[in-house]
Design an enzyme around this catalytic site. Structure first.
Site, mmCIF file in Angstrom:
data_model
loop_
_atom_site.group_PDB
_atom_site.id
_atom_site.type_symbol
_atom_site.label_atom_id
_atom_site.label_comp_id
_atom_site.label_asym_id
_atom_site.label_seq_id
_atom_site.Cartn_x
_atom_site.Cartn_y
_atom_site.Cartn_z
ATOM 1 N N GLY A 227 -99.967 -40.509 64.138
ATOM 2 C CA GLY A 227 -100.226 -39.173 63.600
ATOM 3 C C GLY A 227 -99.980 -39.161 62.105
ATOM 4 O O GLY A 227 -100.030 -40.207 61.446
ATOM 5 N N SER A 228 -99.677 -37.998 61.580
ATOM 6 C CA SER A 228 -99.547 -37.860 60.129
ATOM 7 C C SER A 228 -98.216 -38.434 59.640
ATOM 8 O O SER A 228 -97.237 -38.515 60.394
ATOM 9 C CB SER A 228 -99.645 -36.382 59.748
ATOM 10 O OG SER A 228 -98.573 -35.680 60.341
ATOM 11 N N THR A 231 -95.294 -35.861 60.069
ATOM 12 C CA THR A 231 -94.678 -35.819 61.407
ATOM 13 C C THR A 231 -93.911 -37.114 61.678
ATOM 14 O O THR A 231 -92.823 -37.085 62.274
ATOM 15 C CB THR A 231 -95.748 -35.604 62.501
ATOM 16 O OG1 THR A 231 -96.529 -34.467 62.156
ATOM 17 C CG2 THR A 231 -95.130 -35.394 63.857
ATOM 18 N N GLY A 232 -94.439 -38.232 61.229
ATOM 19 C CA GLY A 232 -93.761 -39.518 61.418
ATOM 20 C C GLY A 232 -92.360 -39.496 60.830
ATOM 21 O O GLY A 232 -91.408 -39.999 61.440
ATOM 22 N N GLU A 249 -97.512 -45.133 63.426
ATOM 23 C CA GLU A 249 -98.857 -45.415 62.881
ATOM 24 C C GLU A 249 -99.284 -44.141 62.161
ATOM 25 O O GLU A 249 -99.636 -43.152 62.807
ATOM 26 C CB GLU A 249 -99.837 -45.696 64.036
ATOM 27 C CG GLU A 249 -99.561 -46.985 64.780
ATOM 28 C CD GLU A 249 -100.254 -48.175 64.134
ATOM 29 O OE1 GLU A 249 -100.546 -48.133 62.923
ATOM 30 O OE2 GLU A 249 -100.489 -49.145 64.858
ATOM 31 N N CYS A 283 -108.213 -42.798 60.605
ATOM 32 C CA CYS A 283 -107.048 -43.190 59.794
ATOM 33 C C CYS A 283 -107.431 -44.227 58.757
ATOM 34 O O CYS A 283 -106.978 -44.172 57.623
ATOM 35 C CB CYS A 283 -105.920 -43.689 60.684
ATOM 36 S SG CYS A 283 -106.369 -45.053 61.748
HETATM 37 P P1 NAD Z 1 -99.899 -34.818 63.681
HETATM 38 O O1 NAD Z 1 -98.796 -35.588 63.025
HETATM 39 O O2 NAD Z 1 -100.091 -33.419 63.290
HETATM 40 O O3 NAD Z 1 -99.728 -34.812 65.282
HETATM 41 C C1 NAD Z 1 -99.677 -35.999 66.040
HETATM 42 C C2 NAD Z 1 -98.951 -35.739 67.350
HETATM 43 O O4 NAD Z 1 -97.573 -35.433 67.090
HETATM 44 C C3 NAD Z 1 -99.485 -34.562 68.159
HETATM 45 O O5 NAD Z 1 -99.480 -34.917 69.523
HETATM 46 C C4 NAD Z 1 -98.468 -33.465 67.879
HETATM 47 O O6 NAD Z 1 -98.415 -32.505 68.931
HETATM 48 C C5 NAD Z 1 -97.187 -34.270 67.798
HETATM 49 N N1 NAD Z 1 -96.086 -33.673 67.031
HETATM 50 C C6 NAD Z 1 -96.167 -32.817 65.988
HETATM 51 N N2 NAD Z 1 -94.929 -32.547 65.510
HETATM 52 C C7 NAD Z 1 -94.052 -33.264 66.262
HETATM 53 C C8 NAD Z 1 -92.628 -33.421 66.245
HETATM 54 N N3 NAD Z 1 -91.868 -32.801 65.351
HETATM 55 N N4 NAD Z 1 -92.060 -34.229 67.159
HETATM 56 C C9 NAD Z 1 -92.821 -34.897 68.067
HETATM 57 N N5 NAD Z 1 -94.170 -34.781 68.135
HETATM 58 C C10 NAD Z 1 -94.788 -33.979 67.233
HETATM 59 O O7 NAD Z 1 -101.217 -35.705 63.417
HETATM 60 P P2 NAD Z 1 -102.730 -35.334 63.777
HETATM 61 O O8 NAD Z 1 -103.190 -34.255 62.849
HETATM 62 O O9 NAD Z 1 -102.869 -35.158 65.248
HETATM 63 O O10 NAD Z 1 -103.491 -36.708 63.414
HETATM 64 C C11 NAD Z 1 -104.055 -36.981 62.169
HETATM 65 C C12 NAD Z 1 -103.178 -37.943 61.385
HETATM 66 O O11 NAD Z 1 -102.972 -39.123 62.158
HETATM 67 C C13 NAD Z 1 -103.818 -38.420 60.088
HETATM 68 O O12 NAD Z 1 -102.849 -38.422 59.067
HETATM 69 C C14 NAD Z 1 -104.254 -39.847 60.405
HETATM 70 O O13 NAD Z 1 -104.364 -40.700 59.292
HETATM 71 C C15 NAD Z 1 -103.191 -40.283 61.359
HETATM 72 N N6 NAD Z 1 -103.650 -41.395 62.186
HETATM 73 C C16 NAD Z 1 -103.105 -42.631 61.983
HETATM 74 C C17 NAD Z 1 -103.564 -43.725 62.725
HETATM 75 C C18 NAD Z 1 -102.991 -45.103 62.513
HETATM 76 O O14 NAD Z 1 -103.263 -45.979 63.318
HETATM 77 N N7 NAD Z 1 -102.205 -45.325 61.473
HETATM 78 C C19 NAD Z 1 -104.560 -43.534 63.676
HETATM 79 C C20 NAD Z 1 -105.088 -42.252 63.875
HETATM 80 C C21 NAD Z 1 -104.617 -41.183 63.115
#
Ligand code: NAD
Length: 476
Positions: A227-228, A231-232, A249, A283
């Site tokens: 994810g982002s 959030t990571g 990731e 991503c």
């Molecule tokens: P996001 O971080 O908003 O959400 C990802 C997941 O995390 C969702 O399931 C969400 O419900 C959950 N989440 C949110 N807050 C949380 C918390 N505090 N604790 C636990 N879980 C939580 O990301 P998104 O908008 O769904 O995805 C887009 C992002 O993901 C972009 O930045 C993209 O670059 C990245 N991405 C990275 C890769 C990679 O392999 N590096 C691959 C795909 C997407």
């Protein structure tokens, strides 16, 4: 062994806890981004559901982790066989939940097979060292219960890419799909129940409370997160309290460096693909294009020409090559970046066009040589707008390419492959592509440097991230 046959429907969706479908008094539904009309209801997991899923996973772990590796492999093979007849159904589902045009959705559904094939040939490595005094065995043991927290852009591939290595190493896994795109992952885990014992692979989704509950829980040993970066960071801080393992990731801001010796007519359309496939919501999409000044104008023109040929439309329209943004949040964020570029007075080589009617549609646009430190260059746009910048000095362009906090992917394009590889190796990025946009493979690790992640997935290296290392010292 032949897997049991089944007849799945793709219009009802449930969480899966302890081998059973679980509904909830509270439901939610996502919107089809092509039409903004609601898709099917999905249950919102309650705190009790989260607790029960974690309990079931821990109860299943001793038996699953001691199941012989060959048997675990066999179960993965059975699950693959169950999946294959449903590739078309999953393709349609991905078109509906993500807004992916058919070719992009089918690509994701087929990539699942590549993930299976890669994982099915993996083996647990063991190293033996011997001297006069002892034999030292380095082996790998499963970490335990894993929570897979997934984003909305590749809901099927990115969940299956976590489930397969977890199960193969002997972990039990709980998948938490994104609330924006819950359907394909819930269905895939439902399918798995025909093969795996209860509690081994489960799925719970619903709202934004489920992820934090999994991260905070002391009986979850690892978070596999995609994810982002924002959030990571939150997940890593929270996971530190129980010292969970994390694989993160995260987001990227991938540069492409174009040398003057490229064939413009063939390279520019390829670079455009890398920028705009799935509307830039990838991503490892190319997010900044650095073109040598001696070919800047014709290359930009060729990029504009190739981009203009894309047809923006609904995912299920056969003429569509670029679908909508997946959700309103991302749609608004990208519109805001477009507005900022306008407000700063940057020149658009290809301006955005207004698209009337329902659906989160944005036409692709290209910004002509904005300042190197502008928002559109320094931020991850994750949408169909890309800045093209001029360079003249190799050292300087390498510094610019590496000059962000991201380090996910990068590409270098030149007729001189040795030069492109030399420069590629200087990129601060987990995946470097020479003369190609980001075409990843499950056979090799996908990982981010700097703020694009910790650890990684896929390949034999990503596989071992589901393990703790154990060294056994056998004294003679
Ligand atoms: P996001 O971080 O908003 O959400 C990802 C997941 O995390 C969702 O399931 C969400 O419900 C959950 N989440 C949110 N807050 C949380 C918390 N505090 N604790 C636990 N879980 C939580 O990301 P998104 O908008 O769904 O995805 C887009 C992002 O993901 C972009 O930045 C993209 O670059 C990245 N991405 C990275 C890769 C990679 O392999 N590096 C691959 C795909 C997407």
């Amino acid at each position: 062994m032949t897997p049991p046959t089944m007849n799945m429907n793709f219009t009802t969706f449930s969480n899966t806890i302890n081998g059973e479908s679980r509904l909830s008094p509270i439901t939610t539904s996502s919107l089809n981004p092509s039409t903004e009309s609601p898709l099917w209801p999905v249950p919102v997991a309650t705190p009790k559901d989260v607790e029960e899923a974690i309990h079931s996973a821990n109860a299943a772990f001793p038996s699953w982790s001691s199941t012989p590796f060959a048997e675990r492999l066999q179960k993965l093979e059975q699950w693959k066989q169950l999946y294959e007849p449903y590739i078309e159904a999953f393709t349609t589902l991905l078109m509906q939940e993500c807004g992916k045009p058919r070719a992009v959705a089918a690509g994701e559904a087929h990539e699942v097979l590549a993930l299976f094939d890669h994982n099915l040939q993996l083996r647990m490595p063991e190293e033996r060292l011997e001297d006069e005094a002892r034999v030292v065995v380095t082996r790998h043991v499963p970490v335990g219960v894993v929570a897979a927290i997934c984003p909305w852009n590749f809901p099927l591939v990115l969940s299956v890419g976590k489930i397969l290595p977890a199960l193969l190493t002997g972990c039990c896994i709980i998948v938490k799909p994104s609330p924006f795109t819950p359907y394909s992952a819930l269905k895939m885990v439902e399918l798995a129940q025909k093969v795996f014992p209860p509690g081994v692979v489960q799925a719970i989704g619903g709202d934004e409370a489920v992820g934090p509950a999994l991260v905070q829980h002391p009986d979850v040993q690892k978070i596999a997160f995609t994810g982002s970066s924002a959030t990571g960071k939150r997940i890593m801080a929270e996971a530190a309290k129980t010292l969970k393992r994390v694989t993160l990731e995260l987001g990227g801001n991938d540069p492409a460096i174009i040398y003057p010796d490229v064939d413009i007519a063939t390279t520019a359309p390829e670079v455009v693909q890398g920028c705009f496939v799935f509307s830039g919501q990838v991503c490892v999409a190319t997010k900044r294009v650095y073109v040598h000044e001696s070919i800047y104008e014709p290359f930009l023109e060729a990029m504009v020409e190739a981009t203009s040929q894309m047809t923006v439309g609904k995912a299920d329209d056969p003429s569509t090559t670029m679908g909508p943004m997946q959700n309103h949040m991302q749609y608004t964020k990208v519109q805001e970046l477009v507005a900022d570029s306008h407000a700063q007075g940057y020149i658009f080589a290809l301006p955005p066009q207004s698209i009337e009617g329902k659906g989160y549609f944005l036409s692709p646009c290209i910004v002509d040589n904005p300042p190197p430190t502008s928002r559109i260059v320094m931020e991850e746009q994750f949408g169909p707008i890309v800045p093209v910048l001029k360079w003249s000095d190799e050292k300087e362009v390498i510094a610019c390419a590496n000059g962000t906090t991201s380090g996910l992917g990068a590409s270098v394009w030149s007729a001189d492959v040795a030069r492109a590889e030399r420069v590629g190796r200087l990129m601060q990025a987990g995946s470097v592509f020479v003369n190609s946009w980001a075409k990843t493979t499950p056979r090799a690790m996908l990982s981010g440097h700097k703020q694009s992640g910790i650890g990684g997935e896929w390949g034999s290296t990503g596989f071992l991230e589901y393990c703790n290392t154990q060294v056994v010292h056998l004294f003679k």
